[in-house]
Design a protein around this motif. Structure first.
Motif, PDB file in Angstrom:
ATOM      1  N   LYS A 193      91.709  55.832  38.956  1.00 13.91           N
ATOM      2  CA  LYS A 193      91.851  55.254  40.284  1.00 13.91           C
ATOM      3  C   LYS A 193      93.119  54.399  40.337  1.00 13.91           C
ATOM      4  O   LYS A 193      93.585  53.905  39.299  1.00 13.91           O
ATOM      5  CB  LYS A 193      90.624  54.390  40.615  1.00 13.91           C
ATOM      6  CG  LYS A 193      89.335  55.177  40.752  1.00 13.91           C
ATOM      7  CD  LYS A 193      88.153  54.266  41.026  1.00 13.91           C
ATOM      8  CE  LYS A 193      86.854  55.069  41.153  1.00 13.91           C
ATOM      9  NZ  LYS A 193      85.677  54.201  41.333  1.00 13.91           N
ATOM     10  N   ASP A 194      93.676  54.244  41.514  1.00 10.83           N
ATOM     11  CA  ASP A 194      94.890  53.449  41.666  1.00 10.83           C
ATOM     12  C   ASP A 194      94.690  52.048  41.104  1.00 10.83           C
ATOM     13  O   ASP A 194      93.721  51.357  41.443  1.00 10.83           O
ATOM     14  CB  ASP A 194      95.278  53.347  43.150  1.00 10.83           C
ATOM     15  CG  ASP A 194      95.772  54.675  43.713  1.00 10.83           C
ATOM     16  OD1 ASP A 194      96.113  55.559  42.900  1.00 10.83           O
ATOM     17  OD2 ASP A 194      95.797  54.825  44.944  1.00 10.83           O
TER      18      ASP A 194
ATOM     19  N   THR B  17      84.749  51.678  58.206  1.00 13.70           N
ATOM     20  CA  THR B  17      84.746  52.792  59.155  1.00 13.70           C
ATOM     21  C   THR B  17      83.347  53.000  59.713  1.00 13.70           C
ATOM     22  O   THR B  17      82.352  52.906  58.990  1.00 13.70           O
ATOM     23  CB  THR B  17      85.222  54.091  58.469  1.00 13.70           C
ATOM     24  OG1 THR B  17      86.513  53.882  57.900  1.00 13.70           O
ATOM     25  CG2 THR B  17      85.310  55.242  59.469  1.00 13.70           C
TER      26      THR B  17
ATOM     27  N   SER C 270      76.697  55.140  52.330  1.00 17.33           N
ATOM     28  CA  SER C 270      77.737  54.911  53.332  1.00 17.33           C
ATOM     29  C   SER C 270      77.558  55.738  54.602  1.00 17.33           C
ATOM     30  O   SER C 270      77.809  55.246  55.704  1.00 17.33           O
ATOM     31  CB  SER C 270      79.122  55.208  52.742  1.00 17.33           C
ATOM     32  OG  SER C 270      79.394  54.383  51.646  1.00 17.33           O
TER      33      SER C 270
ATOM     34  N   CYS D 196      84.906  58.868  49.399  1.00 20.25           N
ATOM     35  CA  CYS D 196      84.162  57.737  48.839  1.00 20.25           C
ATOM     36  C   CYS D 196      85.077  56.751  48.113  1.00 20.25           C
ATOM     37  O   CYS D 196      84.727  55.583  47.946  1.00 20.25           O
ATOM     38  CB  CYS D 196      83.079  58.238  47.881  1.00 20.25           C
ATOM     39  SG  CYS D 196      81.726  59.091  48.714  1.00 20.25           S
ATOM     40  N   ALA D 197      86.244  57.228  47.668  1.00 16.41           N
ATOM     41  CA  ALA D 197      87.194  56.349  46.983  1.00 16.41           C
ATOM     42  C   ALA D 197      88.154  55.673  47.951  1.00 16.41           C
ATOM     43  O   ALA D 197      88.949  54.827  47.538  1.00 16.41           O
ATOM     44  CB  ALA D 197      87.986  57.160  45.958  1.00 16.41           C
ATOM     45  N   SER D 198      88.085  56.015  49.225  1.00 17.07           N
ATOM     46  CA  SER D 198      89.012  55.453  50.206  1.00 17.07           C
ATOM     47  C   SER D 198      88.755  53.964  50.435  1.00 17.07           C
ATOM     48  O   SER D 198      87.609  53.551  50.616  1.00 17.07           O
ATOM     49  CB  SER D 198      88.886  56.193  51.540  1.00 17.07           C
ATOM     50  OG  SER D 198      89.599  55.503  52.553  1.00 17.07           O
ATOM     51  N   PRO D 199      89.815  53.141  50.455  1.00 19.65           N
ATOM     52  CA  PRO D 199      89.615  51.698  50.687  1.00 19.65           C
ATOM     53  C   PRO D 199      89.127  51.376  52.100  1.00 19.65           C
ATOM     54  O   PRO D 199      88.636  50.281  52.346  1.00 19.65           O
ATOM     55  CB  PRO D 199      91.017  51.114  50.440  1.00 19.65           C
ATOM     56  CG  PRO D 199      91.950  52.258  50.641  1.00 19.65           C
ATOM     57  CD  PRO D 199      91.213  53.474  50.181  1.00 19.65           C
ATOM     58  N   THR D 200      89.235  52.329  53.025  1.00 23.17           N
ATOM     59  CA  THR D 200      88.790  52.085  54.406  1.00 23.17           C
ATOM     60  C   THR D 200      87.341  52.500  54.640  1.00 23.17           C
ATOM     61  O   THR D 200      86.827  52.361  55.747  1.00 23.17           O
ATOM     62  CB  THR D 200      89.680  52.838  55.415  1.00 23.17           C
ATOM     63  OG1 THR D 200      89.558  54.248  55.175  1.00 23.17           O
ATOM     64  CG2 THR D 200      91.140  52.423  55.271  1.00 23.17           C
ATOM     65  N   LEU D 201      86.674  53.007  53.583  1.00 23.01           N
ATOM     66  CA  LEU D 201      85.311  53.519  53.736  1.00 23.01           C
ATOM     67  C   LEU D 201      84.364  52.468  54.308  1.00 23.01           C
ATOM     68  O   LEU D 201      83.596  52.749  55.239  1.00 23.01           O
ATOM     69  CB  LEU D 201      84.787  53.998  52.381  1.00 23.01           C
ATOM     70  CG  LEU D 201      83.381  54.598  52.385  1.00 23.01           C
ATOM     71  CD1 LEU D 201      83.381  55.990  52.979  1.00 23.01           C
ATOM     72  CD2 LEU D 201      82.806  54.626  50.965  1.00 23.01           C
ATOM     73  N   ARG D 202      84.435  51.268  53.790  1.00 22.11           N
ATOM     74  CA  ARG D 202      83.481  50.220  54.165  1.00 22.11           C
ATOM     75  C   ARG D 202      83.701  49.673  55.573  1.00 22.11           C
ATOM     76  O   ARG D 202      82.821  49.010  56.116  1.00 22.11           O
ATOM     77  CB  ARG D 202      83.556  49.068  53.155  1.00 22.11           C
ATOM     78  CG  ARG D 202      83.204  49.458  51.723  1.00 22.11           C
ATOM     79  CD  ARG D 202      81.789  49.988  51.614  1.00 22.11           C
ATOM     80  NE  ARG D 202      81.428  50.308  50.235  1.00 22.11           N
ATOM     81  CZ  ARG D 202      80.331  50.946  49.882  1.00 22.11           C
ATOM     82  NH1 ARG D 202      79.474  51.332  50.812  1.00 22.11           N
ATOM     83  NH2 ARG D 202      80.071  51.204  48.615  1.00 22.11           N
TER      84      ARG D 202
ATOM     85  N   HIS E  98      88.896  58.452  38.705  1.00 23.80           N
ATOM     86  CA  HIS E  98      88.937  59.023  40.048  1.00 23.80           C
ATOM     87  C   HIS E  98      88.494  60.485  40.023  1.00 23.80           C
ATOM     88  O   HIS E  98      87.597  60.882  40.753  1.00 23.80           O
ATOM     89  CB  HIS E  98      90.353  58.909  40.617  1.00 23.80           C
ATOM     90  CG  HIS E  98      90.506  59.482  41.992  1.00 23.80           C
ATOM     91  ND1 HIS E  98      89.667  59.136  43.033  1.00 23.80           N
ATOM     92  CD2 HIS E  98      91.386  60.384  42.502  1.00 23.80           C
ATOM     93  CE1 HIS E  98      90.028  59.793  44.127  1.00 23.80           C
ATOM     94  NE2 HIS E  98      91.055  60.561  43.822  1.00 23.80           N
TER      95      HIS E  98
END
Length: 272
Positions: free
Chosen positions: A225-226, A30, A56, A22-28, A200
């Motif tokens: 988080k980063d 994919t 998601s 859920c924290a991945s920047p590519t989630l939205r 995170h």
């Protein structure tokens, strides 16, 4: 990327791994349309991760509670097509519960002092019985005698059974913090800490009070988080708006990386 490329239909992971997804920047960006079931367990799923996952993945959810001593699942909270149509707050309540006993399993919650069944809504020790529960610990008779009482296995988990028979865990008995005579459940504080937008991962446990006045202090270990920034005071203010004052972490430590076990759970013993 693998889920999208291979058209994955069933995903069975630890709750911590759901949080990482859920924290991945590519989630939205994919495509998860092939996914029809997400099953997770190992630890409670934080509200923040649950909100993102529900919006998601758009699939059926199984939130399970289990342990090695029963060779798998104890109970399951299921969000099928009808539940996914409920209001968001009700979905989060279901995700936060460990649900009803799995096929063949019996679950009871007992009062700590007497071992009698606790009242509905009362916190107590979770005990289980069923065909998959261990008969003994190999060559550990003392541990077996302590864990197996009257045909029931003492899980060491603290939980609540509601009037419908749904189980909700509140903490591991060994992780409960005793602050000035008050019980503080680390899992409750962890959920609030993790709900901050900058956090995170988080772990909460008790540490000795140097002054000797309060017994244990509530400590939060936080991985941000980063690129996120957060101060101890800001986190405490956030917690104070959701928790009783004595539950707010008195000690906060920020770390670069919170250690995880091989199964994806936060490794509290290493942190301690």
């Amino acid at each position: 990327r693998t889920m999208e490329r291979e058209g994955i239909t069933v995903l069975n992971v630890a709750s911590t791994m759901v949080a990482l997804l859920c924290a991945s920047p590519t989630l939205r960006v994919t495509d998860f349309t092939s996914l029809r079931l997400l099953s997770c367990g190992g630890s409670p799923l934080a509200d923040a991760s649950a909100k993102v996952a529900l919006s998601s993945f758009g699939c059926e959810f199984f939130i399970s509670y289990g342990m090695t001593e029963c060779c798998g699942k104890i109970s399951v909270s299921r969000l099928g097509p009808s539940e996914l149509g409920l209001p968001h707050a009700e979905q989060l309540r279901l995700v936060g519960s460990q649900g009803k006993p799995f096929t063949g399993m019996e679950v009871r919650v007992t009062a700590a002092d007497s071992g009698a069944d606790a009242a509905a809504g009362e916190v107590g020790e979770v005990r289980i019985r069923g065909p998959t529960v261990l008969s003994e610990y190999w060559r550990r008779p003392e541990a077996s005698a302590e864990a197996l009482v009257g045909g029931w296995f003492r899980t060491g988990d603290l939980g609540v059974l509601d009037s419908r028979g749904w189980l909700t865990l509140v903490d591991r008995a060994k992780d409960m913090i005793l602050f000035a005579g008050e019980n503080v459940y680390s899992a409750e504080v962890e959920r609030v800490v993790a709900s901050h937008a900058a956090v995170h991962l988080a772990a909460v446990y008790g540490v000795p009070d140097p002054s000797g006045q309060f017994g244990e202090l509530v400590k939060a270990v936080v991985q941000l988080k980063d690129g996120a920034a957060l101060t101890r005071r800001e986190l405490q203010t956030h917690c104070a708006s959701h928790l009783a004052r004595y539950k707010v972490p008195a000690v906060v430590e920020f770390v670069a990386l919170i250690p995880l076990t091989g199964s994806g759970k936060v490794h509290k013993s290493v942190l301690k």
